[in-house]
Design an enzyme around this catalytic site. Structure first.
Site, PDB file in Angstrom:
ATOM      1  N   GLN A 100     -53.537   5.732 -48.764  1.00  0.00           N
ATOM      2  CA  GLN A 100     -52.650   6.615 -49.513  1.00  0.00           C
ATOM      3  C   GLN A 100     -52.456   7.948 -48.815  1.00  0.00           C
ATOM      4  O   GLN A 100     -53.228   8.348 -47.937  1.00  0.00           O
ATOM      5  CB  GLN A 100     -53.205   6.853 -50.913  1.00  0.00           C
ATOM      6  CG  GLN A 100     -54.595   7.472 -50.942  1.00  0.00           C
ATOM      7  CD  GLN A 100     -55.183   7.479 -52.349  1.00  0.00           C
ATOM      8  OE1 GLN A 100     -55.278   8.532 -52.976  1.00  0.00           O
ATOM      9  NE2 GLN A 100     -55.570   6.295 -52.849  1.00  0.00           N
ATOM     10  N   HIS A 102     -50.582  12.086 -49.934  1.00  0.00           N
ATOM     11  CA  HIS A 102     -50.112  12.918 -51.030  1.00  0.00           C
ATOM     12  C   HIS A 102     -49.043  13.882 -50.528  1.00  0.00           C
ATOM     13  O   HIS A 102     -49.084  14.327 -49.384  1.00  0.00           O
ATOM     14  CB  HIS A 102     -51.275  13.695 -51.644  1.00  0.00           C
ATOM     15  CG  HIS A 102     -52.420  12.827 -52.045  1.00  0.00           C
ATOM     16  ND1 HIS A 102     -52.316  11.883 -53.044  1.00  0.00           N
ATOM     17  CD2 HIS A 102     -53.690  12.723 -51.568  1.00  0.00           C
ATOM     18  CE1 HIS A 102     -53.479  11.240 -53.169  1.00  0.00           C
ATOM     19  NE2 HIS A 102     -54.319  11.729 -52.281  1.00  0.00           N
ATOM     20  N   GLU A 137     -56.725  17.543 -51.107  1.00  0.00           N
ATOM     21  CA  GLU A 137     -58.058  17.117 -51.529  1.00  0.00           C
ATOM     22  C   GLU A 137     -59.098  17.575 -50.508  1.00  0.00           C
ATOM     23  O   GLU A 137     -58.804  17.720 -49.327  1.00  0.00           O
ATOM     24  CB  GLU A 137     -58.147  15.585 -51.617  1.00  0.00           C
ATOM     25  CG  GLU A 137     -57.176  14.938 -52.561  1.00  0.00           C
ATOM     26  CD  GLU A 137     -57.264  13.411 -52.529  1.00  0.00           C
ATOM     27  OE1 GLU A 137     -56.630  12.780 -53.383  1.00  0.00           O
ATOM     28  OE2 GLU A 137     -57.952  12.855 -51.637  1.00  0.00           O
ATOM     29  N   HIS A 266     -55.045   8.284 -45.632  1.00  0.00           N
ATOM     30  CA  HIS A 266     -56.495   8.118 -45.680  1.00  0.00           C
ATOM     31  C   HIS A 266     -56.870   7.035 -46.688  1.00  0.00           C
ATOM     32  O   HIS A 266     -56.062   6.628 -47.529  1.00  0.00           O
ATOM     33  CB  HIS A 266     -57.177   9.435 -46.091  1.00  0.00           C
ATOM     34  CG  HIS A 266     -56.759   9.935 -47.444  1.00  0.00           C
ATOM     35  ND1 HIS A 266     -55.607  10.662 -47.649  1.00  0.00           N
ATOM     36  CD2 HIS A 266     -57.331   9.795 -48.675  1.00  0.00           C
ATOM     37  CE1 HIS A 266     -55.493  10.961 -48.933  1.00  0.00           C
ATOM     38  NE2 HIS A 266     -56.526  10.443 -49.587  1.00  0.00           N
ATOM     39  N   ARG A 285     -48.833   5.197 -51.995  1.00  0.00           N
ATOM     40  CA  ARG A 285     -49.755   4.203 -51.455  1.00  0.00           C
ATOM     41  C   ARG A 285     -49.118   3.438 -50.306  1.00  0.00           C
ATOM     42  O   ARG A 285     -47.918   3.162 -50.314  1.00  0.00           O
ATOM     43  CB  ARG A 285     -50.210   3.236 -52.554  1.00  0.00           C
ATOM     44  CG  ARG A 285     -51.011   3.928 -53.646  1.00  0.00           C
ATOM     45  CD  ARG A 285     -51.460   2.966 -54.740  1.00  0.00           C
ATOM     46  NE  ARG A 285     -52.285   3.654 -55.720  1.00  0.00           N
ATOM     47  CZ  ARG A 285     -51.806   4.293 -56.777  1.00  0.00           C
ATOM     48  NH1 ARG A 285     -50.502   4.326 -56.990  1.00  0.00           N
ATOM     49  NH2 ARG A 285     -52.615   4.903 -57.621  1.00  0.00           N
TER      50      ARG A 285
END
Length: 413
Positions: A100, A102, A137, A266, A285
């Protein structure tokens, strides 16, 4: 002093562990079902609850919404529209997650507006952007933690592909060899991830057999090949298995961290970690999942910059020699780790004025405010410190070893 313990939600995803989170929380082991994530924050889908000393509870989301200035502080409330901008988690990864990436803040806002205009329900399986915010993240290992993250230097990837060469793979390794840069990676990744199923079903077994041979011959890329075999066993017909050959294979020791900014492709493989992320649900994804995969949208988001992924150990001594701060450019969050060695009874001061969540992962700790209020924090427990609280002092109740993680809003507004 309004610091209060939190009661947090456990998310039972299939890739989780039946032992890690129950053991951390002092519950019976094993759990009846896999428990993958422990959420600490004000996410609308599963907010924490603050537990008052009289035993009453209130949703942290409701608390923040009712008093954003007091709970978040003026700067944080203004920057994030009265929302707590971060979510803190424990990850208990027993099986690999999906591949995935982001979106950036700009990509998320544009994608959300586009899907809103198209009338796609926010909970629809094919919805890519349920909210208009970015989702950077940072993951910090509690145990040895394994991941794939970021695109490997293409020259080294060419060496890997040639080391497991098969008749069907040669054309792809030579494609990258002819253009060993982000453009070549984009071309190869796109080719692999969009490969027609009949061609994929022919190539993938060849590659897996080649990985087995490479391992038996004690080749240079043993761990990469073992990872591909693990993914291939779990997802035998998935193009993401081939795409995984292009990513850096990383093993973090306890205390080491990875920062995953917008566009970083990642997936987490195995281990236990603390994760802090922006309070968003936006995920694109790329495979290795039965969930929705939108390849064209993923390609709009993925960053094909390549090279080694930086491993963060935290900057020590900025506030206290026991504290390591994991610096990133994410405005939504900042994570720190405070550790006490054996027989260390020393006190650490934590500034107030910003929203904070403290999570104890080892030992027992005592929080003391300037007015004398005391709160005990045991392993697996967490507390909410609103911005209106003054600074607090924290120390082990009986001396170390002890460890606490501190989550707060980022400093780069």
């Amino acid at each position: 002093m309004t610091v209060e313990l939190l009661r947090n939600a456990v998310r039972p995803y299939a890739w989780g562990s039946r032992t890690t989170i129950p053991e951390l929380l002092g519950r019976p082991v094993p759990a009846p079902h896999p428990e993958a994530e422990l959420w600490m924050g004000a996410h609308p889908g599963d907010p924490s609850h603050v537990v008052s000393q009289d035993g009453t509870e209130r949703s942290l989301l409701e608390l923040v919404e009712s008093d954003p200035l007091g709970q978040l502080g003026e700067d944080c409330a203004g920057r994030w529209g009265g929302r707590l901008p971060f979510l803190l988690k424990i990850l208990a990864v027993e099986e690999p997650l999906s591949m995935q990436a982001h979106p950036s803040a700009e990509q998320a806002a544009e994608g959300w507006a586009r899907e809103e205009a198209a009338g796609i329900p926010k909970d629809a399986p094919n919805r890519n952007y349920p909210d208009p915010t970015a989702k950077p993240e940072l993951v910090c290992a509690l145990t040895e933690f394994h991941a794939l993250a970021g695109f490997r230097d293409p020259r080294r990837t060419v060496r890997l592909l040639r080391a497991i060469d098969t008749p069907g793979l040669t054309r792809y390794s030579e494609l990258l060899a002819a253009q060993p840069d982000p453009g070549g990676l984009r071309a190869l990744f796109t080719t692999l991830i969009t490969m027609p199923q009949p061609a994929l079903d022919q190539l993938l077994p060849e590659v897996l057999d080649a990985c087995v041979r490479h391992i038996k011959e004690h080749g240079e890329f043993d761990i990469e090949c073992r990872t591909v075999l693990e993914l291939g066993e779990a997802h035998p017909h998935d193009a993401g298995v081939l795409a995984a050959l292009l990513l850096n294979r990383l093993t973090l020791r306890a205390g080491q961290a990875l920062y995953l900014p917008a566009g970083n492709l990642h997936l987490y493989l195995h281990g236990t970690a603390v994760e802090i992320l922006a309070n968003s649900d936006n995920i694109l994804r790329g495979g290795l999942t039965p969930k929705h995969v939108d390849v064209p949208e993923l390609l709009r988001v993925v960053d094909f910059a390549c090279g080694d992924m930086p491993v963060l150990c935290g900057e020590h001594g900025l506030l206290d020699e026991r504290m390591a701060v994991y610096r990133t450019d994410a405005p939504e969050f900042e994570l720190s780790r405070v550790e006490w060695a054996a027989d260390d009874h020393g006190e650490v001061r934590l500034d107030g004025g910003a929203p904070q969540i403290l999570l104890c992962t080892e030992g027992e700790l005592l929080l003391v405010s300037d007015d004398g209020t005391k709160v005990e924090l045991r392993r697996g427990e967490s507390v909410w410190l609103p911005a209106c609280d003054p600074e607090v002092r924290i120390r082990p109740t009986v001396g170390g070893p002890a460890r606490v993680f501190r989550a707060t809003a980022g400093t780069c507004f």
